[in-house]
Design a protein around this motif. Structure first.
Motif, PDB file in Angstrom:
ATOM      1  N   LEU A  97      35.833 -31.245 -50.451  1.00  0.00           N
ATOM      2  CA  LEU A  97      36.710 -30.437 -49.702  1.00  0.00           C
ATOM      3  C   LEU A  97      37.813 -31.018 -48.786  1.00  0.00           C
ATOM      4  O   LEU A  97      38.807 -30.599 -48.681  1.00  0.00           O
ATOM      5  CB  LEU A  97      35.807 -29.468 -48.938  1.00  0.00           C
ATOM      6  N   LEU A  98      37.265 -31.956 -48.160  1.00  0.00           N
ATOM      7  CA  LEU A  98      38.127 -32.874 -47.211  1.00  0.00           C
ATOM      8  C   LEU A  98      39.436 -33.278 -48.044  1.00  0.00           C
ATOM      9  O   LEU A  98      40.474 -33.320 -47.798  1.00  0.00           O
ATOM     10  CB  LEU A  98      37.325 -33.977 -46.867  1.00  0.00           C
ATOM     11  N   SER A  99      38.906 -33.948 -49.282  1.00  0.00           N
ATOM     12  CA  SER A  99      40.067 -34.181 -50.387  1.00  0.00           C
ATOM     13  C   SER A  99      40.962 -33.069 -50.824  1.00  0.00           C
ATOM     14  O   SER A  99      42.364 -33.287 -50.472  1.00  0.00           O
ATOM     15  CB  SER A  99      39.777 -35.065 -51.635  1.00  0.00           C
ATOM     16  N   TRP A 100      40.431 -32.126 -51.037  1.00  0.00           N
ATOM     17  CA  TRP A 100      41.350 -30.947 -51.283  1.00  0.00           C
ATOM     18  C   TRP A 100      42.488 -30.509 -50.194  1.00  0.00           C
ATOM     19  O   TRP A 100      43.562 -30.301 -50.381  1.00  0.00           O
ATOM     20  CB  TRP A 100      40.681 -29.680 -51.836  1.00  0.00           C
ATOM     21  N   VAL A 101      41.776 -30.383 -48.851  1.00  0.00           N
ATOM     22  CA  VAL A 101      42.680 -30.035 -47.866  1.00  0.00           C
ATOM     23  C   VAL A 101      43.578 -31.167 -47.724  1.00  0.00           C
ATOM     24  O   VAL A 101      44.689 -30.784 -47.294  1.00  0.00           O
ATOM     25  CB  VAL A 101      41.584 -29.813 -46.534  1.00  0.00           C
ATOM     26  N   HIS A 102      43.378 -32.532 -47.877  1.00  0.00           N
ATOM     27  CA  HIS A 102      44.470 -33.339 -47.645  1.00  0.00           C
ATOM     28  C   HIS A 102      45.377 -33.254 -48.653  1.00  0.00           C
ATOM     29  O   HIS A 102      46.650 -33.496 -48.342  1.00  0.00           O
ATOM     30  CB  HIS A 102      43.599 -34.838 -47.565  1.00  0.00           C
TER      31      HIS A 102
ATOM     32  N   ARG B 278      26.885 -22.563 -54.902  1.00  0.00           N
ATOM     33  CA  ARG B 278      27.007 -23.888 -54.552  1.00  0.00           C
ATOM     34  C   ARG B 278      26.985 -23.908 -53.060  1.00  0.00           C
ATOM     35  O   ARG B 278      27.697 -23.154 -52.227  1.00  0.00           O
ATOM     36  CB  ARG B 278      28.312 -24.639 -55.060  1.00  0.00           C
ATOM     37  N   PRO B 279      26.546 -25.008 -52.480  1.00  0.00           N
ATOM     38  CA  PRO B 279      26.213 -25.026 -50.828  1.00  0.00           C
ATOM     39  C   PRO B 279      27.728 -25.788 -50.622  1.00  0.00           C
ATOM     40  O   PRO B 279      28.143 -26.516 -51.308  1.00  0.00           O
ATOM     41  CB  PRO B 279      25.203 -26.142 -50.384  1.00  0.00           C
ATOM     42  N   TYR B 280      28.077 -25.764 -49.261  1.00  0.00           N
ATOM     43  CA  TYR B 280      29.364 -26.323 -49.200  1.00  0.00           C
ATOM     44  C   TYR B 280      29.290 -26.741 -47.456  1.00  0.00           C
ATOM     45  O   TYR B 280      28.369 -26.252 -46.850  1.00  0.00           O
ATOM     46  CB  TYR B 280      30.671 -25.606 -49.142  1.00  0.00           C
ATOM     47  N   SER B 281      29.973 -27.771 -47.268  1.00  0.00           N
ATOM     48  CA  SER B 281      30.038 -28.229 -45.967  1.00  0.00           C
ATOM     49  C   SER B 281      31.600 -28.667 -45.762  1.00  0.00           C
ATOM     50  O   SER B 281      32.220 -29.305 -46.662  1.00  0.00           O
ATOM     51  CB  SER B 281      29.187 -29.469 -45.618  1.00  0.00           C
ATOM     52  N   ALA B 282      32.037 -28.311 -44.561  1.00  0.00           N
ATOM     53  CA  ALA B 282      33.404 -28.750 -44.529  1.00  0.00           C
ATOM     54  C   ALA B 282      33.677 -30.232 -44.530  1.00  0.00           C
ATOM     55  O   ALA B 282      34.951 -30.771 -44.702  1.00  0.00           O
ATOM     56  CB  ALA B 282      33.971 -28.243 -43.006  1.00  0.00           C
ATOM     57  N   ASN B 283      32.766 -30.983 -44.286  1.00  0.00           N
ATOM     58  CA  ASN B 283      33.005 -32.613 -44.465  1.00  0.00           C
ATOM     59  C   ASN B 283      32.350 -33.107 -45.725  1.00  0.00           C
ATOM     60  O   ASN B 283      32.481 -34.259 -46.021  1.00  0.00           O
ATOM     61  CB  ASN B 283      32.097 -33.333 -43.394  1.00  0.00           C
TER      62      ASN B 283
ATOM     63  N   ALA C  80      48.374 -41.284 -46.014  1.00  0.00           N
ATOM     64  CA  ALA C  80      47.076 -41.646 -46.440  1.00  0.00           C
ATOM     65  C   ALA C  80      45.995 -41.892 -45.335  1.00  0.00           C
ATOM     66  O   ALA C  80      44.886 -41.789 -45.303  1.00  0.00           O
ATOM     67  CB  ALA C  80      46.932 -42.560 -47.636  1.00  0.00           C
ATOM     68  N   LYS C  81      46.602 -42.542 -44.456  1.00  0.00           N
ATOM     69  CA  LYS C  81      45.892 -43.055 -43.344  1.00  0.00           C
ATOM     70  C   LYS C  81      45.324 -41.825 -42.506  1.00  0.00           C
ATOM     71  O   LYS C  81      43.976 -41.911 -42.005  1.00  0.00           O
ATOM     72  CB  LYS C  81      47.022 -43.721 -42.133  1.00  0.00           C
ATOM     73  N   ALA C  82      45.882 -40.658 -42.412  1.00  0.00           N
ATOM     74  CA  ALA C  82      45.385 -39.650 -41.751  1.00  0.00           C
ATOM     75  C   ALA C  82      44.063 -39.089 -42.585  1.00  0.00           C
ATOM     76  O   ALA C  82      43.206 -38.718 -42.014  1.00  0.00           O
ATOM     77  CB  ALA C  82      46.438 -38.462 -41.921  1.00  0.00           C
ATOM     78  N   GLY C  83      44.244 -39.159 -44.195  1.00  0.00           N
ATOM     79  CA  GLY C  83      43.257 -38.803 -44.893  1.00  0.00           C
ATOM     80  C   GLY C  83      42.118 -39.733 -44.461  1.00  0.00           C
ATOM     81  O   GLY C  83      40.991 -39.268 -44.575  1.00  0.00           O
ATOM     82  N   GLU C  84      42.292 -40.970 -44.415  1.00  0.00           N
ATOM     83  CA  GLU C  84      41.191 -41.775 -44.220  1.00  0.00           C
ATOM     84  C   GLU C  84      40.359 -41.459 -42.685  1.00  0.00           C
ATOM     85  O   GLU C  84      38.942 -41.563 -42.676  1.00  0.00           O
ATOM     86  CB  GLU C  84      41.529 -43.288 -44.186  1.00  0.00           C
ATOM     87  N   LEU C  85      41.239 -41.060 -41.823  1.00  0.00           N
ATOM     88  CA  LEU C  85      40.557 -40.623 -40.573  1.00  0.00           C
ATOM     89  C   LEU C  85      39.733 -39.545 -40.566  1.00  0.00           C
ATOM     90  O   LEU C  85      38.936 -39.530 -39.949  1.00  0.00           O
ATOM     91  CB  LEU C  85      41.665 -40.803 -39.680  1.00  0.00           C
ATOM     92  N   MET C  86      40.107 -38.688 -41.565  1.00  0.00           N
ATOM     93  CA  MET C  86      39.281 -37.359 -41.942  1.00  0.00           C
ATOM     94  C   MET C  86      38.173 -37.668 -42.838  1.00  0.00           C
ATOM     95  O   MET C  86      37.468 -36.684 -43.207  1.00  0.00           O
ATOM     96  CB  MET C  86      40.339 -36.459 -42.280  1.00  0.00           C
TER      97      MET C  86
END
Length: 309
Positions: free
Chosen positions: A142-147, A133-138, A177-183
């Motif tokens: 993946l963003l959700s998993w890291v958060h 599978r292709p991936y991108s850090a954004n 959650a605000k930090a998650g939204e920023l990311m």
């Protein structure tokens, strides 16, 4: 903390802040800005991120993150964590503290800078079922998993090794959650129950895996190149991080809580003691928090510019 030799104190400070005697320049400059930021004194975020339990949280978050093969691929392919583990740690600390204590413009700008850096983190990986599978850090997944890994780790260690959280665990999850939204995280959890549920979704969907990359990462996190003087204390903190990870994630990581035969060791007590020793080598309040308080005093404001939903 006169019982801690000066050389050891300097080494601890260097590892945690990037400087043995002066706070990082970016943290001092958080006194700049024109508003109160997203969070304020008395918030759950300030309480959790201002506590010593964040040291254990960082270890735990790295362990949990490693279970997602996409996140692990990004670290394996693009990170120099083995060559410069302290540099990677310093970058993560800078983002967390900037969002926690900075004004809104700085918090948003720093988050956008991280997202910009993520644009180059692309590649492919084998998922838990062996498909490429292709991936991108954004990528939203993946963003959700890291958060989720960060939020769960900071919350879990604060509950075990920190002070009571103002407003309780739900307040911290809702605020951060605000930090998650920023990311760029879509639909970040806003309660402890939602946090656990969203983490479990990755597990139930079969997206998490233990493989050689995870084994290598766990081995490195267990014994990073910190020097002989710091390793005994770090071993206790690592054990504290492992003890805070619930099954089945701990089992997937092939980790166990320390025990002498059938008798479990008092890991929590040892971890709290180690954190108290480390606290004695540092300033009473984090430099970032002190800078934020100077900004708030200058502006004459008591609360955040934006109240997280």
């Amino acid at each position: 903390m006169k019982l801690v030799p000066a050389a050891l104190r300097d080494r601890i400070r260097l590892v945690l802040s990037g400087s043995s005697n002066e706070p990082p320049e970016w943290s001092v400059r958080l006194d700049e800005g024109d508003d109160g930021g997203f969070f304020a004194p008395g918030s759950a975020t300030w309480s959790v991120h201002g506590g010593m339990s964040t040291i254990v949280a960082g270890i735990r978050a790295l362990l949990i993150q490693a279970l997602h093969p996409g996140a692990m691929a990004g670290v394996h392919d693009h990170s120099r964590y083995k060559e410069d583990p302290l540099g990677r740690l310093a970058g993560t600390i800078r983002w967390i503290f900037t969002v926690s204590y900075g004004d809104t413009r700085t918090a948003i700008g720093t988050s956008n800078w991280v997202l910009k850096m993520h644009e180059r983190v692309v590649g492919s990986y084998l998922d838990a079922h062996g498909a490429e599978r292709p991936y991108s850090a954004n990528d939203p997944e993946l963003l959700s998993w890291v958060h989720l890994a960060f939020t769960d780790s900071f919350l879990a260690t604060a509950k075990l090794y920190g002070k009571p959280i103002p407003g309780g665990p739900d307040a911290y999850v809702r605020e951060w959650a605000k930090a998650g939204e920023l990311m760029g995280v879509q639909n970040p959890p806003r309660s402890e129950a939602e946090l656990s549920s969203q983490l479990r979704e990755y597990l139930d969907a079969g997206q998490l895996v233990y493989n050689k990359r995870v084994a290598d990462a766990v081995s490195f996190i267990r014994r990073p190149p910190l020097g002989r003087s710091l390793m005994p204390g770090y071993a206790l903190l690592f054990a504290g991080a492992v003890a805070s990870i619930p099954e089945p994630y701990r089992g997937m990581l092939r980790l166990r809580t320390p025990a002498l035969g059938p008798i479990r060791l008092p890991v929590a007590a040892f971890t709290r003691l180690t954190l108290r020793v480390i606290a004695g080598t540092l300033e009473k309040d984090p430099p970032s928090e002190l800078a934020a308080r100077r900004r708030l005093a200058r502006l004459g404001v008591d609360g955040p510019a934006i109240t997280p939903r």
